[in-house]
Design a protein around this motif. Structure first.
Motif, mmCIF file in Angstrom:
data_model
loop_
_atom_site.group_PDB
_atom_site.id
_atom_site.type_symbol
_atom_site.label_atom_id
_atom_site.label_comp_id
_atom_site.label_asym_id
_atom_site.label_seq_id
_atom_site.Cartn_x
_atom_site.Cartn_y
_atom_site.Cartn_z
ATOM 1 N N LEU A 12 40.704 -42.876 -57.329
ATOM 2 C CA LEU A 12 40.066 -44.148 -56.994
ATOM 3 C C LEU A 12 40.170 -44.495 -55.511
ATOM 4 C CD1 LEU A 12 41.195 -46.266 -60.065
ATOM 5 C CD2 LEU A 12 38.976 -45.192 -59.697
ATOM 6 N N GLY A 13 41.002 -43.779 -54.763
ATOM 7 C CA GLY A 13 41.098 -44.012 -53.325
ATOM 8 C C GLY A 13 42.424 -44.617 -52.916
ATOM 9 N N THR A 14 42.624 -44.684 -51.616
ATOM 10 C CA THR A 14 43.874 -45.143 -51.023
ATOM 11 C C THR A 14 44.210 -46.602 -51.338
ATOM 12 O OG1 THR A 14 43.535 -43.562 -49.246
ATOM 13 C CG2 THR A 14 45.152 -45.280 -48.857
ATOM 14 N N PRO A 15 43.260 -47.522 -51.340
ATOM 15 C CA PRO A 15 43.623 -48.935 -51.563
ATOM 16 C C PRO A 15 44.037 -49.270 -52.989
ATOM 17 C CG PRO A 15 41.404 -48.752 -50.626
ATOM 18 C CD PRO A 15 41.866 -47.392 -50.974
ATOM 19 N N THR A 16 43.723 -48.400 -53.935
ATOM 20 C CA THR A 16 43.946 -48.722 -55.346
ATOM 21 C C THR A 16 45.402 -49.019 -55.687
ATOM 22 O OG1 THR A 16 42.009 -47.430 -55.933
ATOM 23 C CG2 THR A 16 43.547 -47.933 -57.705
ATOM 24 N N PRO A 17 46.380 -48.211 -55.285
ATOM 25 C CA PRO A 17 47.765 -48.549 -55.625
ATOM 26 C C PRO A 17 48.195 -49.918 -55.088
ATOM 27 C CG PRO A 17 47.648 -46.275 -54.910
ATOM 28 C CD PRO A 17 46.293 -46.889 -54.657
#
Length: 189
Positions: A12-17
């Motif tokens: 989902l990409g870097t910002p997801t967490p």
């Protein structure tokens, strides 16, 4: 623990967490209160100027290094004849100083892409590792890195002081990377 879940989140990409963590902080309650009040966090806890500066720099950096823009090819073509005849240590010192200066006024992504394209055709063993190391020494101006933008946007740091000491540190680091780091990297590689 759950490799399928971790893989799905990573896709989902870097910002997801970070977004999942923020949601959890808003949902989890202790003594009837959420761990994080979203409205208060957004209004008082986020340096929006710094966030927008980082976003704008990232977009600009992507545009400048895009192959169709041709900027990287032009700069590389112009500098290659000049630096091609330099001795290895002078070349590495030039690349190190150019990298720290550019990375303090432009995006790290732009700088690394540009400097790799310039130095790759003229690679001396270990010079590439110097470019990567020097690009990490971005602390003199807000657009240099997200960390610098946040520091400047927080109001805790005067940008004049940031520029003065950041450039001093950057030039010192470039010389150290070129004079000490390059010979070590060249010996290892």
């Amino acid at each position: 623990v759950l490799p399928e879940v971790a893989s799905a989140i990573s896709s989902l990409g870097t910002p997801t967490p970070a977004m999942i963590g923020a949601c959890l902080l808003c949902v989890l309650h202790v003594e009837g209160k959420p761990l994080m009040n979203f409205n208060e966090a957004v209004a008082k806890g986020v340096p929006w100027g710094a966030v927008f500066m980082v976003a704008a720099t990232s977009v600009l950096g992507s545009a400048l290094t895009h192959e169709e823009a041709g900027i990287t090819a032009v700069v590389s073509g112009a500098l290659s004849p000049i630096i091609g005849s330099m001795s290895p240590i002078i070349f590495v010192l030039f690349i190190a100083l150019a990298t720290v200066m550019i990375t303090n006024f432009a995006s790290n992504t732009v700088t690394v892409t540009l400097m790799y394209s310039i130095s790759l055709p003229l690679v001396y063993g270990g010079a590439i590792s110097g470019v990567g190391a020097c690009a990490c020494v971005a602390c003199a101006t807000p657009p240099s890195t997200a960390h610098a933008a946040i520091a400047a946007g927080s109001g805790w740091l005067n940008t004049d002081t940031m520029l003065k000491y950041g450039l001093l540190w950057s030039v010192t680091a470039a010389v150290i990377f070129a004079v000490v780091g390059y010979p070590i990297a060249a010996a290892i590689m």
